[in-house]
Scaffold this active site. Structure first.
Site, PDB file in Angstrom:
ATOM      1  N   GLU A  33       5.751  -7.514  18.319  1.00  0.00           N
ATOM      2  CA  GLU A  33       5.488  -8.185  19.590  1.00  0.00           C
ATOM      3  C   GLU A  33       6.080  -9.605  19.596  1.00  0.00           C
ATOM      4  O   GLU A  33       6.650 -10.042  20.590  1.00  0.00           O
ATOM      5  CB  GLU A  33       3.974  -8.198  19.863  1.00  0.00           C
ATOM      6  CG  GLU A  33       3.523  -8.933  21.092  1.00  0.00           C
ATOM      7  CD  GLU A  33       4.088  -8.399  22.413  1.00  0.00           C
ATOM      8  OE1 GLU A  33       4.732  -7.338  22.416  1.00  0.00           O
ATOM      9  OE2 GLU A  33       3.908  -9.084  23.425  1.00  0.00           O
TER      10      GLU A  33
ATOM     11  N   HIS B 224      14.494  -2.925   2.121  1.00  0.00           N
ATOM     12  CA  HIS B 224      15.325  -1.744   2.370  1.00  0.00           C
ATOM     13  C   HIS B 224      16.385  -2.006   3.427  1.00  0.00           C
ATOM     14  O   HIS B 224      16.803  -1.087   4.123  1.00  0.00           O
ATOM     15  CB  HIS B 224      14.436  -0.563   2.779  1.00  0.00           C
ATOM     16  CG  HIS B 224      13.423  -0.228   1.739  1.00  0.00           C
ATOM     17  ND1 HIS B 224      13.756   0.401   0.567  1.00  0.00           N
ATOM     18  CD2 HIS B 224      12.099  -0.489   1.667  1.00  0.00           C
ATOM     19  CE1 HIS B 224      12.663   0.531  -0.185  1.00  0.00           C
ATOM     20  NE2 HIS B 224      11.641   0.000   0.470  1.00  0.00           N
TER      21      HIS B 224
ATOM     22  N   GLU C  36      13.050 -11.379  24.739  1.00  0.00           N
ATOM     23  CA  GLU C  36      12.926 -11.271  26.189  1.00  0.00           C
ATOM     24  C   GLU C  36      13.275 -12.573  26.897  1.00  0.00           C
ATOM     25  O   GLU C  36      13.945 -12.558  27.919  1.00  0.00           O
ATOM     26  CB  GLU C  36      11.477 -10.915  26.579  1.00  0.00           C
ATOM     27  CG  GLU C  36      11.118  -9.466  26.411  1.00  0.00           C
ATOM     28  CD  GLU C  36       9.663  -9.215  26.782  1.00  0.00           C
ATOM     29  OE1 GLU C  36       9.414  -8.258  27.520  1.00  0.00           O
ATOM     30  OE2 GLU C  36       8.767  -9.958  26.334  1.00  0.00           O
TER      31      GLU C  36
ATOM     32  N   ASN D  94      12.263   1.078  47.409  1.00  0.00           N
ATOM     33  CA  ASN D  94      12.010   0.901  45.977  1.00  0.00           C
ATOM     34  C   ASN D  94      11.982   2.304  45.368  1.00  0.00           C
ATOM     35  O   ASN D  94      11.223   3.142  45.830  1.00  0.00           O
ATOM     36  CB  ASN D  94      10.664   0.177  45.808  1.00  0.00           C
ATOM     37  CG  ASN D  94      10.069   0.316  44.412  1.00  0.00           C
ATOM     38  OD1 ASN D  94       8.870   0.389  44.255  1.00  0.00           O
ATOM     39  ND2 ASN D  94      10.901   0.366  43.405  1.00  0.00           N
ATOM     40  N   GLY D  95      12.828   2.537  44.370  1.00  0.00           N
ATOM     41  CA  GLY D  95      12.858   3.871  43.748  1.00  0.00           C
ATOM     42  C   GLY D  95      14.287   4.301  43.504  1.00  0.00           C
ATOM     43  O   GLY D  95      15.212   3.486  43.569  1.00  0.00           O
TER      44      GLY D  95
ATOM     45  N   TRP E  57      15.926  -5.079  42.001  1.00  0.00           N
ATOM     46  CA  TRP E  57      16.334  -4.943  40.601  1.00  0.00           C
ATOM     47  C   TRP E  57      17.346  -3.804  40.597  1.00  0.00           C
ATOM     48  O   TRP E  57      16.987  -2.653  40.864  1.00  0.00           O
ATOM     49  CB  TRP E  57      15.131  -4.614  39.732  1.00  0.00           C
ATOM     50  CG  TRP E  57      15.427  -4.603  38.260  1.00  0.00           C
ATOM     51  CD1 TRP E  57      15.441  -5.665  37.421  1.00  0.00           C
ATOM     52  CD2 TRP E  57      15.745  -3.462  37.454  1.00  0.00           C
ATOM     53  NE1 TRP E  57      15.747  -5.261  36.147  1.00  0.00           N
ATOM     54  CE2 TRP E  57      15.937  -3.910  36.136  1.00  0.00           C
ATOM     55  CE3 TRP E  57      15.886  -2.096  37.714  1.00  0.00           C
ATOM     56  CZ2 TRP E  57      16.262  -3.061  35.085  1.00  0.00           C
ATOM     57  CZ3 TRP E  57      16.216  -1.243  36.673  1.00  0.00           C
ATOM     58  CH2 TRP E  57      16.397  -1.732  35.368  1.00  0.00           C
TER      59      TRP E  57
ATOM     60  N   CYS F  17      11.870  -3.327  42.085  1.00  0.00           N
ATOM     61  CA  CYS F  17      12.071  -3.792  43.452  1.00  0.00           C
ATOM     62  C   CYS F  17      10.720  -3.994  44.128  1.00  0.00           C
ATOM     63  O   CYS F  17       9.774  -3.248  43.885  1.00  0.00           O
ATOM     64  CB  CYS F  17      12.899  -2.852  44.320  1.00  0.00           C
ATOM     65  SG  CYS F  17      14.492  -2.439  43.634  1.00  0.00           S
TER      66      CYS F  17
ATOM     67  N   LYS G 236       9.223  -6.990  35.668  1.00  0.00           N
ATOM     68  CA  LYS G 236       7.854  -6.877  35.181  1.00  0.00           C
ATOM     69  C   LYS G 236       7.380  -5.427  35.189  1.00  0.00           C
ATOM     70  O   LYS G 236       6.621  -4.998  34.338  1.00  0.00           O
ATOM     71  CB  LYS G 236       6.971  -7.730  36.093  1.00  0.00           C
ATOM     72  CG  LYS G 236       5.525  -7.801  35.677  1.00  0.00           C
ATOM     73  CD  LYS G 236       5.367  -8.796  34.568  1.00  0.00           C
ATOM     74  CE  LYS G 236       3.990  -8.780  33.968  1.00  0.00           C
ATOM     75  NZ  LYS G 236       4.027  -9.063  32.534  1.00  0.00           N
TER      76      LYS G 236
ATOM     77  N   ARG H  35       8.992  -7.953  40.231  1.00  0.00           N
ATOM     78  CA  ARG H  35       9.482  -6.576  40.238  1.00  0.00           C
ATOM     79  C   ARG H  35      11.017  -6.511  40.226  1.00  0.00           C
ATOM     80  O   ARG H  35      11.597  -5.418  40.187  1.00  0.00           O
ATOM     81  CB  ARG H  35       8.965  -5.836  41.457  1.00  0.00           C
ATOM     82  CG  ARG H  35       7.454  -5.780  41.530  1.00  0.00           C
ATOM     83  CD  ARG H  35       7.001  -5.070  42.766  1.00  0.00           C
ATOM     84  NE  ARG H  35       7.363  -3.668  42.759  1.00  0.00           N
ATOM     85  CZ  ARG H  35       6.664  -2.716  42.195  1.00  0.00           C
ATOM     86  NH1 ARG H  35       5.532  -2.987  41.613  1.00  0.00           N
ATOM     87  NH2 ARG H  35       7.071  -1.464  42.213  1.00  0.00           N
TER      88      ARG H  35
ATOM     89  N   LYS I 157       8.877 -10.891  22.265  1.00  0.00           N
ATOM     90  CA  LYS I 157       8.700 -12.076  23.116  1.00  0.00           C
ATOM     91  C   LYS I 157       9.928 -12.967  23.028  1.00  0.00           C
ATOM     92  O   LYS I 157      10.427 -13.450  24.026  1.00  0.00           O
ATOM     93  CB  LYS I 157       7.458 -12.902  22.700  1.00  0.00           C
ATOM     94  CG  LYS I 157       6.114 -12.339  23.037  1.00  0.00           C
ATOM     95  CD  LYS I 157       5.773 -12.303  24.490  1.00  0.00           C
ATOM     96  CE  LYS I 157       6.263 -11.088  25.152  1.00  0.00           C
ATOM     97  NZ  LYS I 157       5.666  -9.846  25.211  1.00  0.00           N
TER      98      LYS I 157
HETATM   99  C1  G6P Z   1       8.481  -4.019  31.155  1.00  0.00           C
HETATM  100  C2  G6P Z   1       7.838  -5.377  31.035  1.00  0.00           C
HETATM  101  C3  G6P Z   1       7.055  -5.474  29.725  1.00  0.00           C
HETATM  102  C4  G6P Z   1       6.046  -4.346  29.636  1.00  0.00           C
HETATM  103  C5  G6P Z   1       6.693  -2.974  29.825  1.00  0.00           C
HETATM  104  C6  G6P Z   1       5.651  -1.891  30.005  1.00  0.00           C
HETATM  105  O1  G6P Z   1       9.468  -3.879  30.197  1.00  0.00           O
HETATM  106  O2  G6P Z   1       8.819  -6.395  31.095  1.00  0.00           O
HETATM  107  O3  G6P Z   1       6.390  -6.716  29.662  1.00  0.00           O
HETATM  108  O4  G6P Z   1       5.414  -4.385  28.396  1.00  0.00           O
HETATM  109  O5  G6P Z   1       7.499  -2.971  31.012  1.00  0.00           O
HETATM  110  O6  G6P Z   1       4.981  -2.132  31.196  1.00  0.00           O
HETATM  111  P1  G6P Z   1       3.502  -1.695  31.528  1.00  0.00           P
HETATM  112  O7  G6P Z   1       3.256  -2.287  32.895  1.00  0.00           O
HETATM  113  O8  G6P Z   1       3.492  -0.198  31.565  1.00  0.00           O
HETATM  114  O9  G6P Z   1       2.606  -2.246  30.497  1.00  0.00           O
END
Ligand code: G6P
Length: 614
Positions: free
Chosen positions: A487, A510, A494, A101-102, A75, A2, A609, A27, A491
């Site tokens: 990774e 396996h 996501e 937010n929280g 969020w 948020c 994010k 956020r 990607k």
């Molecule tokens: C969320 C974001 C990711 C990020 C992760 C950790 O899931 O969408 O892109 O890698 O948080 O976030 P940080 O800010 O701690 O790297």
């Protein structure tokens, strides 16, 4: 999660608030709302399900006047995304309105108590409890708004960053935080409040980062006042914060994600600036210089992180073990914090985080500090909570990352971890001088080599068109490229909503091999380093089961080119630097597949994010 914004001053608040929400949409973006005290002293609250643009559509024909207001982009945690659950929430009497937010953990108990006292609740949120509780304390004890906020927050368990507006006091905004970030910008006779500095930076550089359990009073015509929850005055610490605003727009690219992928050559230069010193043939990191002894004596390094940052941590483990000969463990922060980890005083706990606000990572480092470990941060967001709660650290300096799928932060993290491994390895005397020099020289070539991969963007876009049909992808890599496989798969999931798994290539036999058929694209990260022959054997195994291979190969690798129909070449580099190159085509591949599918690349569904909830 948020984003919250508040404004009080001489300008019209609405454009400031809406502009701020757009900056904070990373956020969360499932609903948004704004509350304004109009020029005719009416409290106008507008809300909409969906993105901030939906809120703008709702507010378009309405009275958006007023020089004080608060706003929120959500969020969802407690209560699904809906207009009624959107913030700001309004108190029983209609006097108070609040954004949050929280998470309020004891909200159910508080809500029952307030219901018994005649309060009614409209939403399913934990937040509504806060606004009602503050009003209850204010009216029952006859307190001022700031005293009521302090008193109410003492009864709250959980995390909060809140801004409260009382329609009877148009010259006042009261805000507070605990475990959720909050910054106050000080302008000329005006105050800005936000979850981070990005909505404020275009108006002022003078910023105050609130600390846990601090309450801030922003009143027209008066100096900023900060109190703790016991009502004691806290000295106001004003910081001069410079944010490069050009980093906050798309710079001509259709999406932030694509811009940030293309930013990588230049931001990696920024990341190395003043640290990689070719004239001295050395890497100098101030954290290592200042804490040399403590870091050199580390018996173990424990990396804690989440998501993409955790993948960078897996590469960091290999770098630190290789160059520094220190055992390294890499933990999901969310697992680490809850399983009674054994943390010893001579451990170094390293938090890797782009946002510097991830709740689990923050909690993991608190635990580490309590156990007496030395805490090192590898963070992007300057002044963020994780950066402020570590003993030392190194910023990655790649600029604000807005696209939800992390790209330049990943390469920035790997770049910092490489520099750290070299600097610490040198300090410990564990790195071979020739290898140190070779890595240092090659690291400086990485931005130029990334440019060469980016020049293949059109080709990768064409390639992506073949694969939009797929429902599952497998990403395989070994050694340095195994975390890159993870990774690449992350990607894709996501932003394209295609299921994808990353696996160590040899483990394919396996289990995952059972999935392979002509429908299943398999991405091999097969640069020509260690175990190249073995990964070629793994490719043969996929081919003989009719799997479709996309290979990421070193330029000129004729052997693999003969074997597969789809490949993307990356320039040659040292094995330990391979991830910095091999991840780039995977970022572009995921991006183009998602675009082909017509999806919202920068704001994928359900994600945010910055994950500031557990
Ligand atoms: C969320 C974001 C990711 C990020 C992760 C950790 O899931 O969408 O892109 O890698 O948080 O976030 P940080 O800010 O701690 O790297």
């Amino acid at each position: 999660m948020c984003g919250i914004v508040g404004y009080i001053g001489k300008r019209q608040a609405y454009p400031v608030l809406i502009g701020g929400l757009h900056r904070l949409e990373y956020r969360g973006y499932d609903s948004a709302g704004v509350a304004l005290l109009s020029d005719s002293d009416r409290l106008n609250v507008y809300k909409a399900k969906g993105k901030v643009s939906e809120l703008e559509a709702v507010a378009e024909e309405k009275d958006c006047s007023g020089t004080v207001g608060i706003a929120h982009t959500r969020w969802a945690t407690h209560g699904g995304p809906s207009t009624v659950n959107a913030h700001p929430h309004v108190s029983e009497s209609g006097n108070l309105t609040l954004v949050h937010n929280g998470i309020i953990e004891n909200y159910a108990v508080l809500r029952d108590q307030l219901k018994q006292r005649g309060y009614h609740f409209q939403s399913e949120t934990d937040t509504e409890v806060l606004v009602q509780l503050i009003e209850y304390v204010q009216t029952s004890l006859g307190l001022s708004l700031e005293d009521a906020v302090q008193a109410a927050l003492k009864r709250v368990i959980g995390a909060y960053a809140i801004v409260v507006l009382d329609r009877r006091f148009p010259d006042l905004l009261v805000a507070a935080r605990k475990s959720s970030p909050m910054v106050v910008g000080i302008g000329e006779a005006e105050y800005f409040i936000a979850s981070d500095a990005s909505p404020i930076a275009e108006y002022t550089k003078q910023m105050v980062y609130l600390k846990d359990e601090e309450v801030v009073v922003c009143e027209r015509g008066r100096e900023l006042r900060v109190y703790n929850l016991s009502g004691e005055n806290v000295p106001v610490e004003v910081k001069n914060v410079e944010l490069d605003l050009t980093m906050l727009d798309k710079g001509g690219f259709p999406h932030f994600m694509l811009k940030e992928i293309f930013d990588q050559p230049s931001v990696l230069q920024d990341c190395m600036r003043g640290r990689v010193l070719p004239e001295h043939g050395r890497v100098i990191l101030s954290a290592v210089t200042e804490h040399r002894e403590r870091l050199c004596q580390a018996r173990r390094i424990v990396i804690v992180s989440c998501g993409t940052s955790w993948h960078a941590g897996l590469i960091g483990k290999q770098l630190l073990e290789h160059f520094c000969k220190i055992p390294v463990e890499v933990e999901y922060a969310s697992e680490f914090r809850y399983r009674e980890p054994v943390i010893l005083p001579d451990d170094v706990v390293m938090a890797i985080s782009q946002s510097g606000e991830t709740a689990d990572t923050l909690a993991a480092i608190s635990l580490a500090r309590e156990a007496g470990a030395f805490v090192f941060g590898v963070v992007n967001a300057v002044g963020s909570s994780i950066a402020r709660n570590t003993d030392t650290g190194t910023y990655i300096h790649v600029g604000p990352e807005i696209g939800v799928a992390s790209t330049k932060a990943f390469t920035g993290q790997v770049c910092v971890l490489t520099m750290l491994a070299l600097a610490l390895g040198e300090a410990r005397g564990t790195v071979d001088a020739g290898e140190y020099k070779a890595v240092l020289n090659e690291l400086q070539q990485i931005p130029g080599k990334i440019e060469r991969i980016l020049a293949q963007n059109d080709r990768i876009e064409t390639l992506s068109k073949i694969f939009t049909y797929a429902h599952n992808f497998l990403y395989l890599g070994r050694g340095w490229n195994y975390p890159v496989a993870l990774e690449g798969a992350l990607k894709l999931k996501e932003i394209s909503y295609i299921h994808a798994e990353g696996y160590p290539a040899a483990e394919m036999k396996h289990g995952p091999i059972a999935l392979i058929d002509q429908e299943m694209p398999v991405v091999f990260i097969a640069t020509h380093h260690q175990l190249h022959e073995k990964i070629i054997s793994n490719m043969q195994e996929v081919r003989s089961r009719n799997g479709r291979i996309i290979a990421i190969i070193t330029e000129g690798d004729e052997v693999v080119k003969q074997m597969v129909s789809e490949y993307i070449e990356v320039p040659d580099t040292l094995a330990c630097l391979a991830p910095l190159l091999s991840v780039i085509p995977l970022q572009l591949l995921a991006y183009h597949i998602a675009v082909q599918k017509g999806l919202n690349v920068d704001q994928p569904r359900n994600l945010a994010k910055s994950v500031t909830v557990e």
